[in-house]
Design an enzyme around this catalytic site. Structure first.
Site, PDB file in Angstrom:
ATOM      1  N   ASP A  81       0.777  -1.196   0.104  1.00 56.91           N
ATOM      2  CA  ASP A  81       0.077  -0.065  -0.047  1.00 56.91           C
ATOM      3  C   ASP A  81       0.907   1.161   0.140  1.00 56.91           C
ATOM      4  OD1 ASP A  81      -2.522  -1.077  -0.270  1.00 56.91           O
ATOM      5  OD2 ASP A  81      -2.938  -1.127   1.988  1.00 56.91           O
ATOM      6  N   ARG A 106       0.070  -1.490   7.675  1.00 59.48           N
ATOM      7  CA  ARG A 106       0.740  -0.529   7.189  1.00 59.48           C
ATOM      8  C   ARG A 106       1.567   0.206   7.951  1.00 59.48           C
ATOM      9  NH1 ARG A 106      -2.571   3.561   3.038  1.00 59.48           N
ATOM     10  NH2 ARG A 106      -0.256   3.689   2.578  1.00 59.48           N
ATOM     11  N   ARG A 151     -10.288   5.594  10.374  1.00 61.40           N
ATOM     12  CA  ARG A 151      -8.849   5.197  10.455  1.00 61.40           C
ATOM     13  C   ARG A 151      -8.209   6.225  11.321  1.00 61.40           C
ATOM     14  NH1 ARG A 151      -8.017   1.911   5.684  1.00 61.40           N
ATOM     15  NH2 ARG A 151      -5.844   1.853   6.106  1.00 61.40           N
ATOM     16  N   HIS A 180     -11.605   7.171   4.205  1.00 58.01           N
ATOM     17  CA  HIS A 180     -10.588   8.597   4.505  1.00 58.01           C
ATOM     18  C   HIS A 180     -11.209   9.624   3.944  1.00 58.01           C
ATOM     19  CE1 HIS A 180      -6.792   5.669   4.290  1.00 58.01           C
ATOM     20  NE2 HIS A 180      -7.049   6.265   5.494  1.00 58.01           N
ATOM     21  N   CYS A 283      -4.989   9.599  -3.524  1.00 54.18           N
ATOM     22  CA  CYS A 283      -4.255   8.497  -2.468  1.00 54.18           C
ATOM     23  C   CYS A 283      -2.853   8.334  -2.939  1.00 54.18           C
ATOM     24  CB  CYS A 283      -4.975   7.345  -2.521  1.00 54.18           C
ATOM     25  SG  CYS A 283      -6.774   7.132  -2.037  1.00 54.18           S
TER      26      CYS A 283
END
Ligand code: ARG
Length: 293
Positions: A81, A106, A151, A180, A283
């Site tokens: 990611d 992550r 998140r 997000h 992103c």
């Protein structure tokens, strides 16, 4: 910096002003979907890494062709990611706040991003509370818009306000598909409002927020583009803007028309492969504000 100092191009008919941008990107050399941490990710669906790289390269080349600077951070095997660099930090005036991921998968990215900022002239601030960088923290004029609910933690918002000495507006994300903030709001350009206060034009997806969040957005951004659910569903809002060119998914046709009506120039970039990881154009794009160039 005043608008005239940053302007590099003016669209004659629309008056939209292109501003120079400096971005950080990461080639998806090791991209795949080997875990599921958002509703878009399905381990069973095959991914095509060379295709992801080709699509990513188109975005990279397009930024360069429009005069922007793009820095790259080396991809790391086992961190699929890392291509979503928006989650690597949040930077204003050369100060880079690192991230603390809510997802263990992550966390290995945290230090490499901070190391990159440190070795490229940024003042690095180690984070305390959980937040996922520009994925959930957006600079809109002088104000910071910060998402929470999936998140990033709301506790991080005070820390962000302290680190950057700016107002932080907390917005509760309520739809898991838009986990997000950068999947639900796009900052289009700065505008100087009454009294010289810097505000911004934004686009957003109303259904990604609760009533309170929608109320805040309506009050603060009465002229915002409200994007339809169909465009949100194809990750239309996950777009980057230089004030004139807005880099969007080719599938977001309604958003495209809304942008054109207001004099922006939508630039279509297809990142279908990276959508399998639950990410899109924004992103893959971290804005580097200030610092050594
Ligand atoms: N698979 C990544 C994750 O779930 C996608 C990140 C998308 N990034 C973003 N800025 N919205 O963390």
């Amino acid at each position: 910096m005043s608008l005239s100092e940053t302007a590099v191009d003016r669209a004659p008919s629309s008056g939209r002003i292109q501003q120079h941008r400096r971005y950080l990107m990461c080639k998806p050399a090791y991209f795949t979907v080997s875990y599921e941490i958002n509703p878009w990710m399905h381990k069973a669906d095959p991914t095509d890494t060379p295709k992801a790289v080709r699509q990513w390269q188109t975005l990279y080349d397009t930024y360069l062709s429009l005069g922007h600077d793009v820095e790259v951070i080396d991809p790391i095997e086992g961190l699929p990611d890392m291509v979503y660099t928006a989650n690597g930090g949040f930077i204003i005036d050369g100060k880079a706040l690192g991230v603390r991921f809510s997802v263990g998968e992550r966390r290995g990215e945290e230090q490499p991003f901070m190391d990159w900022f440190g070795s490229h002239g940024f003042e690095v601030v180690e984070p305390i509370a959980t937040q996922e960088g520009e994925g959930d923290i957006l600079l809109a004029g002088d104000t910071i818009l910060a998402g929470y609910g999936f998140r990033s933690s709301i506790e991080s918002h005070r820390e962000i306000a302290d680190v950057f000495d700016r107002e932080v507006v907390s917005l509760h994300l309520v739809n898991p598909n838009f986990y997000h903030l950068d999947t639900a709001i796009a900052v289009l350009d700065p505008v100087v409002g009454p009294g010289g206060v810097e505000a911004a034009n934004i686009a957003y997806l109303p259904n990604a927020f609760d009533d309170r969040g929608r109320g805040i957005l309506e009050e603060r951004f009465p002229d915002a583009i409200r994007v339809a659910d169909e465009d949100g569903a194809v990750f239309g809002l996950n777009s980057a803007s230089d004030g004139r060119n807005v880099f969007i998914s080719p599938r977001a046709t309604g958003y495209d028309a809304q942008l054109r009506e207001r004099g922006y120039n939508p630039v279509h970039i297809d990142l279908s492969e990276l959508l399998l990881g639950g990410g899109g154009i924004k992103c893959c794009t971290l804005e580097l504000r200030g610092g050594r160039s």
